[in-house]
Design a protein around this motif. Structure first.
Motif, PDB file in Angstrom:
ATOM      1  N   ALA A   1     -22.365  29.494 -56.064  1.00 48.49           N
ATOM      2  CA  ALA A   1     -22.167  29.638 -57.505  1.00 48.49           C
ATOM      3  C   ALA A   1     -21.647  28.336 -58.114  1.00 48.49           C
ATOM      4  O   ALA A   1     -22.030  27.971 -59.223  1.00 48.49           O
ATOM      5  CB  ALA A   1     -21.202  30.781 -57.787  1.00 48.49           C
ATOM      6  N   CYS A   2     -20.800  27.635 -57.385  1.00 50.40           N
ATOM      7  CA  CYS A   2     -20.279  26.351 -57.888  1.00 50.40           C
ATOM      8  C   CYS A   2     -21.392  25.339 -58.090  1.00 50.40           C
ATOM      9  O   CYS A   2     -21.352  24.543 -59.022  1.00 50.40           O
ATOM     10  CB  CYS A   2     -19.260  25.774 -56.905  1.00 50.40           C
ATOM     11  N   PHE A   3     -22.370  25.357 -57.219  1.00 51.44           N
ATOM     12  CA  PHE A   3     -23.468  24.395 -57.312  1.00 51.44           C
ATOM     13  C   PHE A   3     -24.698  24.954 -58.007  1.00 51.44           C
ATOM     14  O   PHE A   3     -25.758  24.351 -57.974  1.00 51.44           O
ATOM     15  CB  PHE A   3     -23.834  23.883 -55.913  1.00 51.44           C
ATOM     16  N   SER A   4     -24.557  26.106 -58.629  1.00 47.41           N
ATOM     17  CA  SER A   4     -25.653  26.771 -59.349  1.00 47.41           C
ATOM     18  C   SER A   4     -26.903  26.938 -58.488  1.00 47.41           C
ATOM     19  O   SER A   4     -28.019  26.769 -58.942  1.00 47.41           O
ATOM     20  CB  SER A   4     -26.002  25.996 -60.627  1.00 47.41           C
ATOM     21  N   THR A   5     -26.686  27.264 -57.220  1.00 47.18           N
ATOM     22  CA  THR A   5     -27.813  27.505 -56.325  1.00 47.18           C
ATOM     23  C   THR A   5     -27.816  28.943 -55.811  1.00 47.18           C
ATOM     24  O   THR A   5     -28.437  29.242 -54.808  1.00 47.18           O
ATOM     25  CB  THR A   5     -27.752  26.549 -55.115  1.00 47.18           C
ATOM     26  N   GLY A   6     -27.099  29.806 -56.507  1.00 49.05           N
ATOM     27  CA  GLY A   6     -26.992  31.194 -56.081  1.00 49.05           C
ATOM     28  C   GLY A   6     -28.313  31.929 -56.169  1.00 49.05           C
ATOM     29  O   GLY A   6     -29.197  31.584 -56.936  1.00 49.05           O
ATOM     30  N   ALA A   7     -28.439  32.924 -55.341  1.00 43.72           N
ATOM     31  CA  ALA A   7     -29.619  33.779 -55.342  1.00 43.72           C
ATOM     32  C   ALA A   7     -29.157  35.225 -55.219  1.00 43.72           C
ATOM     33  O   ALA A   7     -28.038  35.501 -54.760  1.00 43.72           O
ATOM     34  CB  ALA A   7     -30.541  33.414 -54.183  1.00 43.72           C
ATOM     35  N   GLU A   8     -29.993  36.126 -55.617  1.00 44.54           N
ATOM     36  CA  GLU A   8     -29.665  37.541 -55.589  1.00 44.54           C
ATOM     37  C   GLU A   8     -29.375  38.020 -54.166  1.00 44.54           C
ATOM     38  O   GLU A   8     -28.558  38.906 -53.953  1.00 44.54           O
ATOM     39  CB  GLU A   8     -30.824  38.342 -56.187  1.00 44.54           C
ATOM     40  N   VAL A   9     -30.005  37.401 -53.194  1.00 45.91           N
ATOM     41  CA  VAL A   9     -29.830  37.814 -51.805  1.00 45.91           C
ATOM     42  C   VAL A   9     -28.384  37.611 -51.342  1.00 45.91           C
ATOM     43  O   VAL A   9     -27.901  38.355 -50.491  1.00 45.91           O
ATOM     44  CB  VAL A   9     -30.827  37.080 -50.871  1.00 45.91           C
ATOM     45  N   TYR A  10     -27.660  36.647 -51.892  1.00 43.43           N
ATOM     46  CA  TYR A  10     -26.268  36.424 -51.491  1.00 43.43           C
ATOM     47  C   TYR A  10     -25.387  37.605 -51.906  1.00 43.43           C
ATOM     48  O   TYR A  10     -24.494  38.001 -51.169  1.00 43.43           O
ATOM     49  CB  TYR A  10     -25.724  35.129 -52.080  1.00 43.43           C
ATOM     50  N   GLY A  11     -25.634  38.146 -53.074  1.00 36.13           N
ATOM     51  CA  GLY A  11     -24.900  39.328 -53.519  1.00 36.13           C
ATOM     52  C   GLY A  11     -25.193  40.531 -52.636  1.00 36.13           C
ATOM     53  O   GLY A  11     -24.299  41.304 -52.290  1.00 36.13           O
ATOM     54  N   LYS A  12     -26.453  40.682 -52.252  1.00 34.15           N
ATOM     55  CA  LYS A  12     -26.830  41.779 -51.358  1.00 34.15           C
ATOM     56  C   LYS A  12     -26.216  41.584 -49.976  1.00 34.15           C
ATOM     57  O   LYS A  12     -25.801  42.542 -49.329  1.00 34.15           O
ATOM     58  CB  LYS A  12     -28.351  41.883 -51.259  1.00 34.15           C
ATOM     59  N   LEU A  13     -26.172  40.326 -49.522  1.00 38.11           N
ATOM     60  CA  LEU A  13     -25.595  40.023 -48.216  1.00 38.11           C
ATOM     61  C   LEU A  13     -24.123  40.414 -48.161  1.00 38.11           C
ATOM     62  O   LEU A  13     -23.689  41.103 -47.235  1.00 38.11           O
ATOM     63  CB  LEU A  13     -25.749  38.529 -47.893  1.00 38.11           C
ATOM     64  N   ILE A  14     -23.357  40.006 -49.164  1.00 34.88           N
ATOM     65  CA  ILE A  14     -21.932  40.317 -49.147  1.00 34.88           C
ATOM     66  C   ILE A  14     -21.692  41.820 -49.332  1.00 34.88           C
ATOM     67  O   ILE A  14     -20.802  42.392 -48.710  1.00 34.88           O
ATOM     68  CB  ILE A  14     -21.137  39.488 -50.168  1.00 34.88           C
ATOM     69  N   ALA A  15     -22.504  42.472 -50.141  1.00 35.91           N
ATOM     70  CA  ALA A  15     -22.365  43.925 -50.300  1.00 35.91           C
ATOM     71  C   ALA A  15     -22.638  44.644 -48.977  1.00 35.91           C
ATOM     72  O   ALA A  15     -21.931  45.585 -48.611  1.00 35.91           O
ATOM     73  CB  ALA A  15     -23.310  44.430 -51.385  1.00 35.91           C
ATOM     74  N   THR A  16     -23.632  44.175 -48.245  1.00 33.67           N
ATOM     75  CA  THR A  16     -23.966  44.789 -46.955  1.00 33.67           C
ATOM     76  C   THR A  16     -22.884  44.529 -45.920  1.00 33.67           C
ATOM     77  O   THR A  16     -22.445  45.448 -45.220  1.00 33.67           O
ATOM     78  CB  THR A  16     -25.321  44.249 -46.446  1.00 33.67           C
ATOM     79  N   THR A  17     -22.434  43.282 -45.802  1.00 28.97           N
ATOM     80  CA  THR A  17     -21.446  42.966 -44.770  1.00 28.97           C
ATOM     81  C   THR A  17     -20.098  43.630 -45.049  1.00 28.97           C
ATOM     82  O   THR A  17     -19.438  44.102 -44.117  1.00 28.97           O
ATOM     83  CB  THR A  17     -21.266  41.448 -44.623  1.00 28.97           C
ATOM     84  N   VAL A  18     -19.693  43.711 -46.295  1.00 27.14           N
ATOM     85  CA  VAL A  18     -18.445  44.395 -46.625  1.00 27.14           C
ATOM     86  C   VAL A  18     -18.587  45.894 -46.361  1.00 27.14           C
ATOM     87  O   VAL A  18     -17.637  46.549 -45.915  1.00 27.14           O
ATOM     88  CB  VAL A  18     -18.025  44.105 -48.079  1.00 27.14           C
ATOM     89  N   SER A  19     -19.761  46.444 -46.587  1.00 23.42           N
ATOM     90  CA  SER A  19     -19.985  47.869 -46.350  1.00 23.42           C
ATOM     91  C   SER A  19     -19.955  48.231 -44.869  1.00 23.42           C
ATOM     92  O   SER A  19     -19.468  49.302 -44.509  1.00 23.42           O
ATOM     93  CB  SER A  19     -21.337  48.302 -46.920  1.00 23.42           C
ATOM     94  N   ILE A  20     -20.462  47.348 -44.011  1.00 23.71           N
ATOM     95  CA  ILE A  20     -20.478  47.683 -42.587  1.00 23.71           C
ATOM     96  C   ILE A  20     -19.176  47.297 -41.880  1.00 23.71           C
ATOM     97  O   ILE A  20     -18.948  47.708 -40.745  1.00 23.71           O
ATOM     98  CB  ILE A  20     -21.679  47.051 -41.850  1.00 23.71           C
TER      99      ILE A  20
END
Length: 159
Positions: free
Chosen positions: A97-116
């Motif tokens: 996010a700091c480098f404006s290179t974010g993608a939607e997959v990063y949000g899904k990744l963190i949601a998945t890893t926090v969920s498991i």
């Protein structure tokens, strides 16, 4: 498609920095860093305390020493688990996010890893600590029957 995340610059393309987002990224980064440093600090303190306790305790049985070692290895793996499942993905999200290179997959990744995480976290204890492992095996079909479990571990297995 909507991407929820930090924006470093204001929406009409300009070079004005969005300080609200920068503050949010700084706070999030600080919390992740503080959490990681705290985890490492207390892990080192625990390791030193266990080493000190083991060196002065000469009257521990071999079963007690083996169980202490199993608890230690379980603790180490349970310390590494949140680093892999929570700290690294959240750091990846904030840095991108700091480098404006974010993608939607990063949000899904963190949601998945926090969920498991709550599911994965107790597994090291269940696998590494022998009495727990034996108790689980005794209740799983097609494994050794309860009578084949070491007689010394009967106090750990609840019926």
């Amino acid at each position: 498609m909507v991407l929820y995340g930090f924006t470093v610059y204001m929406v009409p393309p300009s070079r004005e920095i969005n300080w609200t987002s920068m503050t949010g990224m700084g706070v999030t980064g600080g919390i992740v860093t503080f959490s990681l440093i705290t985890t490492i600090y207390f892990a080192v303190k625990t390791y030193k305390a266990i080493q000190r306790y083991s060196s002065i305790s000469t009257n521990l049985s071999s079963l007690s020493k083996a169980l202490q070692t199993q608890f230690f290895y379980s603790l180490v793996i349970q310390t590494i688990t949140p680093v892999i499942l929570i700290h690294i993905p959240s750091t990846l999200l904030v840095v991108n996010a700091c480098f404006s290179t974010g993608a939607e997959v990063y949000g899904k990744l963190i949601a998945t890893t926090v969920s498991i995480f709550p599911v994965v976290d107790p597994l090291p204890s269940m696998i590494i600590i022998k009495p727990y492992r034996q108790a689980i095996r005794s209740y799983i079909p097609f494994t050794k029957p309860v009578s084949s479990i070491n007689q010394n571990s009967h106090m750990f297995v609840s019926g």
